[in-house]
Design a protein around this motif. Structure first.
Motif, PDB file in Angstrom:
ATOM      1  N   ILE A   1      34.489  40.800  33.127  1.00 35.44           N
ATOM      2  CA  ILE A   1      35.537  41.612  33.751  1.00 35.44           C
ATOM      3  C   ILE A   1      35.527  41.405  35.266  1.00 35.44           C
ATOM      4  N   ILE A   2      34.334  41.347  35.851  1.00 34.84           N
ATOM      5  CA  ILE A   2      34.216  41.142  37.299  1.00 34.84           C
ATOM      6  C   ILE A   2      34.782  39.772  37.691  1.00 34.84           C
ATOM      7  N   LYS A   3      34.430  38.744  36.920  1.00 39.53           N
ATOM      8  CA  LYS A   3      34.905  37.388  37.210  1.00 39.53           C
ATOM      9  C   LYS A   3      36.423  37.286  37.051  1.00 39.53           C
ATOM     10  N   ALA A   4      36.949  37.898  35.980  1.00 42.29           N
ATOM     11  CA  ALA A   4      38.403  37.878  35.759  1.00 42.29           C
ATOM     12  C   ALA A   4      39.133  38.616  36.879  1.00 42.29           C
ATOM     13  N   GLY A   5      38.527  39.708  37.343  1.00 43.02           N
ATOM     14  CA  GLY A   5      39.115  40.464  38.447  1.00 43.02           C
ATOM     15  C   GLY A   5      39.176  39.636  39.718  1.00 43.02           C
TER      16      GLY A   5
ATOM     17  N   LEU B   1      41.912  37.055  39.389  1.00 46.37           N
ATOM     18  CA  LEU B   1      43.221  37.693  39.551  1.00 46.37           C
ATOM     19  C   LEU B   1      43.506  37.953  41.025  1.00 46.37           C
ATOM     20  N   SER B   2      42.499  38.368  41.756  1.00 51.19           N
ATOM     21  CA  SER B   2      42.663  38.616  43.188  1.00 51.19           C
ATOM     22  C   SER B   2      43.012  37.326  43.923  1.00 51.19           C
ATOM     23  N   GLN B   3      42.336  36.239  43.565  1.00 56.37           N
ATOM     24  CA  GLN B   3      42.613  34.936  44.193  1.00 56.37           C
ATOM     25  C   GLN B   3      44.022  34.467  43.884  1.00 56.37           C
ATOM     26  N   ALA B   4      44.445  34.668  42.644  1.00 55.19           N
ATOM     27  CA  ALA B   4      45.794  34.272  42.241  1.00 55.19           C
ATOM     28  C   ALA B   4      46.850  35.078  42.987  1.00 55.19           C
ATOM     29  N   SER B   5      46.542  36.365  43.197  1.00 60.19           N
ATOM     30  CA  SER B   5      47.476  37.242  43.914  1.00 60.19           C
ATOM     31  C   SER B   5      47.603  36.811  45.369  1.00 60.19           C
TER      32      SER B   5
ATOM     33  N   ILE C   1      48.447  34.614  37.871  1.00 59.86           N
ATOM     34  CA  ILE C   1      48.495  36.090  37.879  1.00 59.86           C
ATOM     35  C   ILE C   1      48.713  36.611  36.466  1.00 59.86           C
ATOM     36  N   GLU C   2      49.691  36.018  35.761  1.00 64.71           N
ATOM     37  CA  GLU C   2      49.974  36.447  34.392  1.00 64.71           C
ATOM     38  C   GLU C   2      48.797  36.139  33.461  1.00 64.71           C
ATOM     39  N   LYS C   3      48.193  34.969  33.674  1.00 67.58           N
ATOM     40  CA  LYS C   3      47.073  34.539  32.830  1.00 67.58           C
ATOM     41  C   LYS C   3      45.883  35.490  32.947  1.00 67.58           C
ATOM     42  N   TYR C   4      45.454  35.758  34.176  1.00 69.30           N
ATOM     43  CA  TYR C   4      44.255  36.563  34.366  1.00 69.30           C
ATOM     44  C   TYR C   4      44.516  38.059  34.178  1.00 69.30           C
TER      45      TYR C   4
ATOM     46  N   LYS D   1      46.317  39.145  31.662  1.00 69.09           N
ATOM     47  CA  LYS D   1      46.122  39.261  30.213  1.00 69.09           C
ATOM     48  C   LYS D   1      44.633  39.190  29.852  1.00 69.09           C
ATOM     49  N   VAL D   2      43.927  38.261  30.491  1.00 66.95           N
ATOM     50  CA  VAL D   2      42.481  38.126  30.230  1.00 66.95           C
ATOM     51  C   VAL D   2      41.757  39.427  30.577  1.00 66.95           C
ATOM     52  N   LEU D   3      42.077  39.987  31.750  1.00 73.69           N
ATOM     53  CA  LEU D   3      41.430  41.216  32.209  1.00 73.69           C
ATOM     54  C   LEU D   3      41.748  42.380  31.279  1.00 73.69           C
ATOM     55  N   ASP D   4      42.999  42.499  30.881  1.00 69.24           N
ATOM     56  CA  ASP D   4      43.391  43.577  29.967  1.00 69.24           C
ATOM     57  C   ASP D   4      42.647  43.470  28.645  1.00 69.24           C
ATOM     58  N   ASN D   5      42.529  42.256  28.142  1.00 67.01           N
ATOM     59  CA  ASN D   5      41.845  42.022  26.870  1.00 67.01           C
ATOM     60  C   ASN D   5      40.360  42.391  26.963  1.00 67.01           C
ATOM     61  N   LEU D   6      39.727  42.010  28.068  1.00 64.93           N
ATOM     62  CA  LEU D   6      38.310  42.318  28.264  1.00 64.93           C
ATOM     63  C   LEU D   6      38.075  43.827  28.396  1.00 64.93           C
ATOM     64  N   ILE D   7      38.962  44.484  29.114  1.00 64.95           N
ATOM     65  CA  ILE D   7      38.828  45.939  29.294  1.00 64.95           C
ATOM     66  C   ILE D   7      38.994  46.660  27.961  1.00 64.95           C
ATOM     67  N   GLN D   8      39.933  46.164  27.128  1.00 64.97           N
ATOM     68  CA  GLN D   8      40.117  46.753  25.797  1.00 64.97           C
ATOM     69  C   GLN D   8      38.857  46.602  24.949  1.00 64.97           C
ATOM     70  N   LYS D   9      38.231  45.419  25.038  1.00 66.09           N
ATOM     71  CA  LYS D   9      36.985  45.184  24.286  1.00 66.09           C
ATOM     72  C   LYS D   9      35.877  46.125  24.771  1.00 66.09           C
ATOM     73  N   ARG D  10      35.803  46.298  26.098  1.00 63.59           N
ATOM     74  CA  ARG D  10      34.778  47.185  26.649  1.00 63.59           C
ATOM     75  C   ARG D  10      35.016  48.635  26.217  1.00 63.59           C
ATOM     76  N   THR D  11      36.277  49.027  26.161  1.00 61.85           N
ATOM     77  CA  THR D  11      36.617  50.381  25.734  1.00 61.85           C
ATOM     78  C   THR D  11      36.195  50.619  24.286  1.00 61.85           C
TER      79      THR D  11
END
Length: 345
Positions: A50-54, A57-61, A69-72, A74-84
């Motif tokens: 999650i930290i790496k994906a974040g 995403l910041s670099q892409a922004s 931006i769209e890629k990461y 989605k990746v971040l959302d997916n990882l957060i869902q798994k953590r939840t």
């Protein structure tokens, strides 16, 4: 009386408090993450991803790379869902890692997005009220100015020919109304109190006595003389004329929302305040409609108030307040005479 410098100090204190609250919430959250990471390798791995994906995403922004931006995202959302899901499986709940803010409404920023844009959060207004109360030294004043120290001996039992009642009997009746006010404080039907009469008759002392009773009920109180009060109204009027909304308008908002507002020595604000009497009327309307109680003291009689304020303002006062007339001899003069008599003997 609160000066502009005092206001600045209060705002600085509030900002420091919110900064500390946010830091405390984040520190507590990081502590939870560290503890879970040490107990669960799966959680630790997910958290690192999650930290790496974040970061990606910041670099892409920053580079405004829309595809990344769209890629990461989605990746971040997916990882957060798994953590939840993992948190739920561990019996910790999906919100376990949410920062434990003191105020969830504003996330300890003091401001929220409202219908009119950025608005002051209620928690910030309450904090402003509490700090203003501390700064006013009212707590120290109320150690002496309370019903336990109220002395009826200063009021003559001789009937006043003009009033048809003695100052003593009159004060007994006023105290009955005051106690009703305290008892019915939360009832919408209870009007505010307006004490009027010459100087030195105990109007401010009575207001302090009521403040003590209300504070003991865990409610908020602000005490201002009329000069300080109208300075705040002037500032509000100025903003309204310029169609300028300042989100840190804590002073006026705190006066609107405090449980009990005491305006001392109405009429002493002097000339040059007539232009903001309309704001005064609107202010009284708002407090009445929201069941906030107000007490006013003044040295002017009814005729004197009529010369100072418009019919509309006086109409508001008569509608929203019970007028209580104090009369008799100046208590300060009585005390001075008593001291002289003691010295003579």
């Amino acid at each position: 009386m609160m000066t502009m410098m005092n206001k600045k100090k209060i705002v600085e204190t509030i900002n420091r408090i919110y900064q500390q609250r946010r830091q405390n919430a984040e520190i507590a959250r990081e502590k939870k993450i560290a503890e879970l990471s040490s107990k669960s390798k799966e959680f630790a791995d997910l958290n690192q991803k999650i930290i790496k994906a974040g970061l990606k995403l910041s670099q892409a922004s920053l580079s405004q790379n829309q595809a990344d931006i769209e890629k990461y995202t989605k990746v971040l959302d997916n990882l957060i869902q798994k953590r939840t899901k993992l948190l739920i499986s561990l019996g910790l709940g999906k919100d376990y890692l949410e920062p434990g803010y003191t105020c969830q409404t504003c996330k300890d920023t003091g401001f929220v997005v409202g219908e009119k844009g950025i608005e002051v959060c209620r928690c910030r207004t309450q904090l402003f009220i509490e700090l203003l109360y501390q700064q006013s030294k009212l707590k120290d004043i109320l150690k002496e100015h309370n019903f336990k120290n109220f002395n009826l001996e200063f009021y003559s039992k001789e009937i006043d020919p003009k009033e048809g009642i003695s100052p003593y009997e009159n004060m007994l009746n006023i105290i009955k109304e005051v106690k009703k006010f305290v008892k019915n404080f939360d009832k919408p039907s209870q009007k505010g109190l307006l004490f009027y009469g010459s100087t030195g008759l105990g109007k401010t002392f009575l207001a302090h006595c009521i403040a003590k009773e209300i504070i003991d009920r865990k409610k908020t109180v602000i005490f201002l003389d009329s000069i300080a009060f109208f300075e705040i109204l002037k500032e509000k009027y100025s903003k309204m004329v310029r169609l300028y909304d300042e989100v840190d308008d804590e002073e006026y908002k705190s006066l609107e929302e405090v449980d009990l507002l005491i305006i001392d020595d109405l009429g002493n604000e002097g000339k040059g305040t007539e232009f903001c009497h309309g704001v005064f009327q609107s202010f009284l309307d708002k407090r009445y409609m929201t069941n906030k109680k107000t007490i006013i003291t003044t040295n002017y009689n009814i005729d004197g108030l009529l010369k100072l304020y418009s019919d509309k303002t006086m109409g508001r006062l008569h509608e929203y307040f019970m007028f209580l007339h104090l009369f008799g001899e100046d208590i300060r003069v009585i005390k001075a005479k008593t001291q002289l008599e003691k010295r003579a003997t």
